[in-house]
Design an enzyme around this catalytic site. Structure first.
Site, PDB file in Angstrom:
ATOM      1  N   ARG A  28      -4.810  12.722   4.015  1.00  0.00           N
ATOM      2  CA  ARG A  28      -5.596  12.771   2.772  1.00  0.00           C
ATOM      3  C   ARG A  28      -7.028  13.236   3.032  1.00  0.00           C
ATOM      4  NH1 ARG A  28      -7.184   6.590   1.568  1.00  0.00           N
ATOM      5  NH2 ARG A  28      -6.678   5.728   3.595  1.00  0.00           N
ATOM      6  N   SER A  47      -9.728   7.094  -2.578  1.00  0.00           N
ATOM      7  CA  SER A  47      -8.446   7.116  -1.877  1.00  0.00           C
ATOM      8  C   SER A  47      -7.984   8.546  -1.594  1.00  0.00           C
ATOM      9  CB  SER A  47      -7.370   6.425  -2.726  1.00  0.00           C
ATOM     10  OG  SER A  47      -7.713   5.078  -2.937  1.00  0.00           O
ATOM     11  N   GLU A  75      -2.662   9.381 -16.205  1.00  0.00           N
ATOM     12  CA  GLU A  75      -2.121  10.525 -15.472  1.00  0.00           C
ATOM     13  C   GLU A  75      -1.454  11.543 -16.381  1.00  0.00           C
ATOM     14  OE1 GLU A  75      -1.511   7.319 -14.827  1.00  0.00           O
ATOM     15  OE2 GLU A  75      -2.654   6.991 -12.986  1.00  0.00           O
ATOM     16  N   PHE A  83       2.171   8.178  -9.106  1.00  0.00           N
ATOM     17  CA  PHE A  83       1.508   8.491 -10.375  1.00  0.00           C
ATOM     18  C   PHE A  83       1.442   9.999 -10.609  1.00  0.00           C
ATOM     19  CE2 PHE A  83      -0.983   4.683  -8.711  1.00  0.00           C
ATOM     20  CZ  PHE A  83      -0.049   3.786  -9.176  1.00  0.00           C
ATOM     21  N   HIS A 113      -0.701   9.157  -0.476  1.00  0.00           N
ATOM     22  CA  HIS A 113      -0.019   7.862  -0.344  1.00  0.00           C
ATOM     23  C   HIS A 113       1.482   7.970  -0.619  1.00  0.00           C
ATOM     24  CE1 HIS A 113      -4.191   6.734  -0.389  1.00  0.00           C
ATOM     25  NE2 HIS A 113      -3.932   5.456  -0.248  1.00  0.00           N
ATOM     26  N   ASP A 116       0.998  -2.218   0.134  1.00  0.00           N
ATOM     27  CA  ASP A 116       1.102  -2.288  -1.331  1.00  0.00           C
ATOM     28  C   ASP A 116       2.564  -2.403  -1.807  1.00  0.00           C
ATOM     29  OD1 ASP A 116      -1.548  -2.352  -1.882  1.00  0.00           O
ATOM     30  OD2 ASP A 116      -1.736  -0.245  -2.433  1.00  0.00           O
ATOM     31  N   ARG A 147      -1.236   8.405   3.507  1.00  0.00           N
ATOM     32  CA  ARG A 147      -2.373   7.500   3.669  1.00  0.00           C
ATOM     33  C   ARG A 147      -2.796   7.265   5.119  1.00  0.00           C
ATOM     34  NH1 ARG A 147      -2.323   1.404   3.928  1.00  0.00           N
ATOM     35  NH2 ARG A 147      -4.493   0.833   3.687  1.00  0.00           N
TER      36      ARG A 147
END
Lengths: 281, 318
Positions: B13, B40, B61, B86, B112, B120, B170
């Site tokens: 990322r 992020s 989104e 998303f 991610h 998560d 990530r």
């Protein structure tokens, strides 16, 4: 500039086209475009600055129009053709195989005048916001219009876009809600009441106007007023009262004609309401 | 065997964040959109340098995809940034109608992705995105393998008109590719040459494939290892040429077994050059919380699993 009587004549031809197209294909949505013919005519023949003979995707220096409720395609195609985006003969191909005039508007076949596909509801206002932001970045002072349905206001994405437009102070956009009170399953108030739509948009930070969308003078005046409100750090929306199926007595005041074609007898009765003013396709 | 090494581990990322800056500095039409995940997605530097070209849309989104489509109508090249779940499932219909069907020049950038999102858990561990995106006509799908390659891919997708799905992750992973390489969309990169088995890997699994290759080499097995960074369009020529020599294949990806790279290659080979295949992927299950390396081990996505798959496929070879 077209005067009110000329505009009314064009709207009559648009309604005639809508009936002939839906009847010809034995498929499509007559009610909505009959109700919105006056608005579409006013936009394309009086209010909007646009270049029908030289369509460009970016529409630089032009006003842009997005049809979020894509099922009104028959009316939009008619207005586009009579404006000069494409030959009106092509209206005869509406909803048929190998046509550029898809049931719901699409860009794949390169139909001039269409900039994004629509039909799955709720998406047009977001796209219009993006196009308006691009105009801002490009220092293009023109306006972006977006027509939506009233049933479409039930989609969550509309309110994402409404929040975004106000939050980002998009003030070169004019949303128009076709408030005819009908949707596929019945009256909007029965299917899912919208509550006080005026207050809702206002609370989201929009300038809100209302008009009778089937009175040409009022449509022109309100569109001009909306335009004068642009540039004040607030988006503008017009709640436009219309009659679904306007001009055809048996199609008005009901949701029945949202999405079905007339049979022979119904067509003969309906078409008699609209004389040929510009010449049929 | 050609050796690959790295001096540090870096996240893909961050490669995206730098790539976005690279391309934005060269091309004034590049704009960025983010749905409340600027940090992020490592889009902060872009936001700082080009505030007028950055659009924070909040946690919305569906709207972001539509706004991006609209910006592209005005000649902009929008890069949307949010997590992979998303970026795809959350906004699939918007991507389908307003972007893919409408042929809009929107770059959907998804961080991610996969199990390595970690703690998560399954709600955020998107494992179906490659499948959803590659099913869409007009959509191209790019999955770079490390930090440097993500940086190059981010800039490269601006040079091709049309919708792209760029998938990255990530965690910090070995950064072994060079910024001097040319990133050619649609062209798989052969990392090692060998005649015994073809290994086609994408994303984080590329490094695992190289590690497996080293172990296999010790056992006398020579693997033809490819980094398939573009899943659509697939590099059919390189893949078919490789299996024509090796006569068997293993695929490896951090994605469901359904719809991903393995599926794409199986389809290609079934039609053009059938050979025994084994697929390393998540087997029709959701993920769970845990550390990335623990999850990759538990769900069978590590170098050892690739080596085992090679042993299996070699036995099936004729």
């Amino acid at each position: 500039m077209k005067d009110i009587n000329e505009l009314k004549d064009i709207a009559t031809q648009v309604r005639r086209d809508v009936l002939r197209m839906v009847y010809g294909a034995q498929s499509g949505h007559p009610g909505g475009p009959l109700g919105c013919a006056d608005l579409l005519t006013a936009l394309y023949f009086r209010v909007m600055k646009h270049n029908p003979g030289d369509f460009s995707m970016d529409g630089a220096g032009e006003d842009l129009f997005f049809l979020s409720n894509g099922h009104l395609s028959a009316g939009w195609y008619s207005v586009l053709a009579h404006s000069g985006y494409f030959d009106k003969k092509e209206l005869a191909t509406f909803r048929l195989i190998d046509s550029r005039l898809q049931g719901h508007p699409a860009t794949e076949e390169g139909l001039p005048g269409v900039r994004v596909a629509s039909g799955s509801l709720g998406q047009g206002l977001s796209v219009a916001c993006g196009a308006a932001l691009a105009k801002r970045l490009n220092k293009d002072p023109q306006i972006v219009y977006c027509l939506m349905g009233d049933g479409e206001q039930q989609e969550g994405q509309i309110w994402e876009a409404a929040m975004f437009a106000a939050g980002r102070e998009i003030d070169n956009i004019i949303g128009i809600v076709d408030y005819n009170g009908q949707q596929i399953d019945g009256a909007v108030n029965d299917v899912m009441p919208l509550g006080d739509l005026h207050a809702k948009y206002k609370a989201f930070g929009w300038e809100v106007l209302e008009m009778d969308g089937n009175k040409m003078e009022e449509v022109i005046n309100t569109l001009e007023k909306a335009r004068s409100l642009c540039g004040n750090k607030k988006p503008v929306v017009i709640l436009m009262r219309t009659e679904m199926g306007y001009g055809v007595d048996f199609m008005m005041g009901t949701h029945e004609w949202h999405g079905k074609p007339p049979n022979d007898e119904q067509f003969e009765k309906a078409i008699a309401n609209f004389k040929e003013t510009l010449g049929d396709y | 065997m050609k050796e690959y090494s790295y001096t540090e581990k870096k996240d893909t990322r961050s490669g995206f964040g730098l790539g976005l800056l690279d391309v934005a500095r060269k091309n004034p039409d590049v704009v960025g959109l983010c749905a409340d995940l600027t940090g992020s997605l490592k889009m902060n530097d872009f936001q700082k340098e080009f505030p007028e070209r950055f659009f924070q849309v909040g946690i919305a989104e569906a709207n972001m995809m539509g706004v991006a489509a609209g910006l592209s109508i005005g000649g902009k090249i929008p890069y949307t940034g949010t997590f992979a779940n998303f970026s795809t499932g959350r906004a699939y219909d918007q991507i389908r109608q307003s972007i893919a069907y409408s042929e809009k020049n929107v770059k959907i950038c998804a961080s991610h992705a996969g199990l390595t999102l970690g703690e998560d858990g399954a709600t955020h561990q998107m494992l179906e995105d490659i499948g959803m995106m590659r099913m869409l006509p007009n959509m191209k799908v790019v999955v770079p393998c490390d930090h440097n390659q993500t940086r190059l891919a981010t800039a490269a997708i601006a040079r091709h008109h049309g919708p792209f799905y760029l998938r990255f992750g990530r965690p910090k992973v070995p950064n072994f590719t060079s910024l001097d390489e040319e990133f050619e969309i649609g062209k798989a990169i052969r990392l090692t040459e060998g005649g015994d088995v073809s290994i086609f890997a994408t994303g984080h699994l590329v490094w695992e494939a190289l590690e497996a290759g080293r172990e296999l080499y010790k056992q006398g097995i020579r693997a033809d290892i490819f980094n398939v960074h573009t899943i659509k369009p697939l590099d059919a020529e390189s893949i078919i040429q490789s299996v024509a020599r090796t006569k068997c294949a293993v695929t490896a990806e951090e994605h469901q077994v359904h719809g991903g790279l393995g599926d794409a290659i199986a389809h290609l080979l079934a039609e053009h050059h059938p050979v025994p295949m084994q697929m390393i992927a998540v087997s029709d299950s959701f993920g769970e919380s845990g550390k990335p390396h623990e999850l990759m081990k538990k769900y069978g996505l590590s170098a050892g699993n690739i080596s085992d798959a090679v042993s299996k496929v070699l036995k099936r070879k004729r």
